[in-house]
Design a protein around this motif. Structure first.
Motif, PDB file in Angstrom:
ATOM      1  N   ASP A 129     -14.489  -9.846  10.285  1.00 41.23           N
ATOM      2  CA  ASP A 129     -15.499  -9.511  10.454  1.00 41.23           C
ATOM      3  C   ASP A 129     -16.139  -8.116   8.694  1.00 41.23           C
ATOM      4  N   GLY A 130     -15.514  -8.000   8.403  1.00 44.10           N
ATOM      5  CA  GLY A 130     -15.747  -7.008   6.925  1.00 44.10           C
ATOM      6  C   GLY A 130     -15.318  -5.797   7.575  1.00 44.10           C
ATOM      7  N   GLU A 131     -14.125  -5.438   8.131  1.00 43.85           N
ATOM      8  CA  GLU A 131     -14.296  -3.787   8.325  1.00 43.85           C
ATOM      9  C   GLU A 131     -12.205  -4.020   7.567  1.00 43.85           C
ATOM     10  N   LEU A 132     -12.315  -2.307   7.027  1.00 47.15           N
ATOM     11  CA  LEU A 132     -11.152  -2.648   5.909  1.00 47.15           C
ATOM     12  C   LEU A 132      -9.545  -2.070   7.293  1.00 47.15           C
ATOM     13  N   GLN A 133      -9.538  -3.376   6.260  1.00 47.06           N
ATOM     14  CA  GLN A 133      -7.915  -3.360   7.300  1.00 47.06           C
ATOM     15  C   GLN A 133      -6.551  -2.737   6.623  1.00 47.06           C
ATOM     16  N   TYR A 134      -6.513  -2.837   5.112  1.00 44.39           N
ATOM     17  CA  TYR A 134      -5.775  -2.519   4.404  1.00 44.39           C
ATOM     18  C   TYR A 134      -6.697  -1.187   2.850  1.00 44.39           C
ATOM     19  N   ARG A 135      -6.135  -0.391   2.580  1.00 44.53           N
ATOM     20  CA  ARG A 135      -5.991   0.026   1.772  1.00 44.53           C
ATOM     21  C   ARG A 135      -4.790   0.347   0.661  1.00 44.53           C
ATOM     22  N   GLY A 136      -3.706  -0.610   0.412  1.00 47.83           N
ATOM     23  CA  GLY A 136      -2.341  -0.121   0.276  1.00 47.83           C
ATOM     24  C   GLY A 136      -2.171  -0.498  -1.733  1.00 47.83           C
ATOM     25  N   ARG A 137      -0.850  -0.715  -1.592  1.00 54.29           N
ATOM     26  CA  ARG A 137      -0.426  -1.171  -3.202  1.00 54.29           C
ATOM     27  C   ARG A 137      -0.149  -2.623  -2.744  1.00 54.29           C
ATOM     28  N   LEU A 138       0.068  -3.220  -4.112  1.00 55.84           N
ATOM     29  CA  LEU A 138       0.520  -4.520  -4.148  1.00 55.84           C
ATOM     30  C   LEU A 138       1.809  -4.402  -4.419  1.00 55.84           C
ATOM     31  N   ASP A 139       3.015  -3.733  -4.307  1.00 56.24           N
ATOM     32  CA  ASP A 139       4.009  -3.876  -4.000  1.00 56.24           C
ATOM     33  C   ASP A 139       4.993  -2.396  -4.779  1.00 56.24           C
ATOM     34  N   GLY A 140       6.458  -1.751  -4.364  1.00 60.19           N
ATOM     35  CA  GLY A 140       6.848  -0.831  -5.039  1.00 60.19           C
ATOM     36  C   GLY A 140       7.306  -0.976  -6.241  1.00 60.19           C
ATOM     37  N   ALA A 141       7.243  -1.656  -6.921  1.00 59.74           N
ATOM     38  CA  ALA A 141       7.070  -2.039  -8.417  1.00 59.74           C
ATOM     39  C   ALA A 141       6.454  -0.891  -9.236  1.00 59.74           C
ATOM     40  N   GLY A 142       5.650  -1.236  -9.060  1.00 63.55           N
ATOM     41  CA  GLY A 142       4.013  -0.167  -9.558  1.00 63.55           C
ATOM     42  C   GLY A 142       4.521  -0.744 -10.664  1.00 63.55           C
ATOM     43  N   ARG A 143       4.706  -0.395 -12.528  1.00 66.94           N
ATOM     44  CA  ARG A 143       4.058  -0.845 -13.558  1.00 66.94           C
ATOM     45  C   ARG A 143       5.615  -1.414 -14.232  1.00 66.94           C
ATOM     46  N   ASN A 144       6.538  -1.726 -13.581  1.00 65.57           N
ATOM     47  CA  ASN A 144       7.870  -1.937 -13.788  1.00 65.57           C
ATOM     48  C   ASN A 144       8.174  -3.677 -13.189  1.00 65.57           C
TER      49      ASN A 144
END
Length: 184
Positions: A129-144
């Motif tokens: 429905d075009g409603e935001l449900q996730y605004r998080g990270r890709l994973d816990g590795a970050g730049r690593n």
């Protein structure tokens, strides 16, 4: 200095857009939308957070597309101040890595501002429905590099959204380089 966007504002309705892509076409949000949800990623060419995770971003995008989730990436950085983020360089990066999704250029930065994008990468996971449900990270590795068997936060959240229409209540914010805004 790394920047983290705010946590998910559940139910926020994503504003539409129409942007030029590196494949020569223009795409509106409705063109990208998948039957089970949509993932819009604000990325860029020069950010070490994006570059170090690009293989994982592409893997997750392909897996999500196979599940019925539409995917697109947007570069909104000031290409005058950051030539590595120019449209030509975006086209090179998309071709070199065989992006399976449209890579869009927000040269006016109006879409990034309307969406409240703050960093690269910044992930916006929408339900059907075009409603935001996730605004998080890709994973816990970050730049690593991600260790084998690492939890795939973005993928798991979007899979849940595709199945249920709702994202996980517990989310860890993404982290990355700030959007490179043009001088006012």
């Amino acid at each position: 200095m790394p920047v983290s966007p705010p946590v998910c504002d559940f139910g926020w309705k994503a504003p539409g857009f129409s942007l030029r892509a590196t494949d020569g076409r223009s795409y509106a949000l409705d063109d990208i939308k998948g039957p089970k949800g949509t993932l819009v990623m604000f990325i860029c060419n020069h950010c070490p957070y994006v570059l170090s995770a690009l293989d994982r971003i592409l893997r997750d995008a392909r897996d999500l597309q196979a599940m019925g989730v539409g995917v697109a990436a947007i570069c909104a950085n000031d290409a005058q101040a950051y030539p590595a983020d120019s449209f030509d360089k975006m086209t090179e990066l998309a071709r070199k890595h065989d992006f399976p999704f449209p890579y869009l250029h927000d040269d006016t930065q109006s879409v990034a501002r309307a969406w409240g994008a703050e960093c690269t990468p910044d992930f916006f996971g929408l339900n059907a429905d075009g409603e935001l449900q996730y605004r998080g990270r890709l994973d816990g590795a970050g730049r690593n590099p991600a260790p084998d068997g690492a939890r795939r936060d973005l993928y798991e959240a979007m899979a849940q959204i595709a199945q249920t229409g709702a994202g996980p209540r517990d989310q860890v914010a993404s982290m990355g380089c700030s959007i490179k805004w043009k001088a006012a």
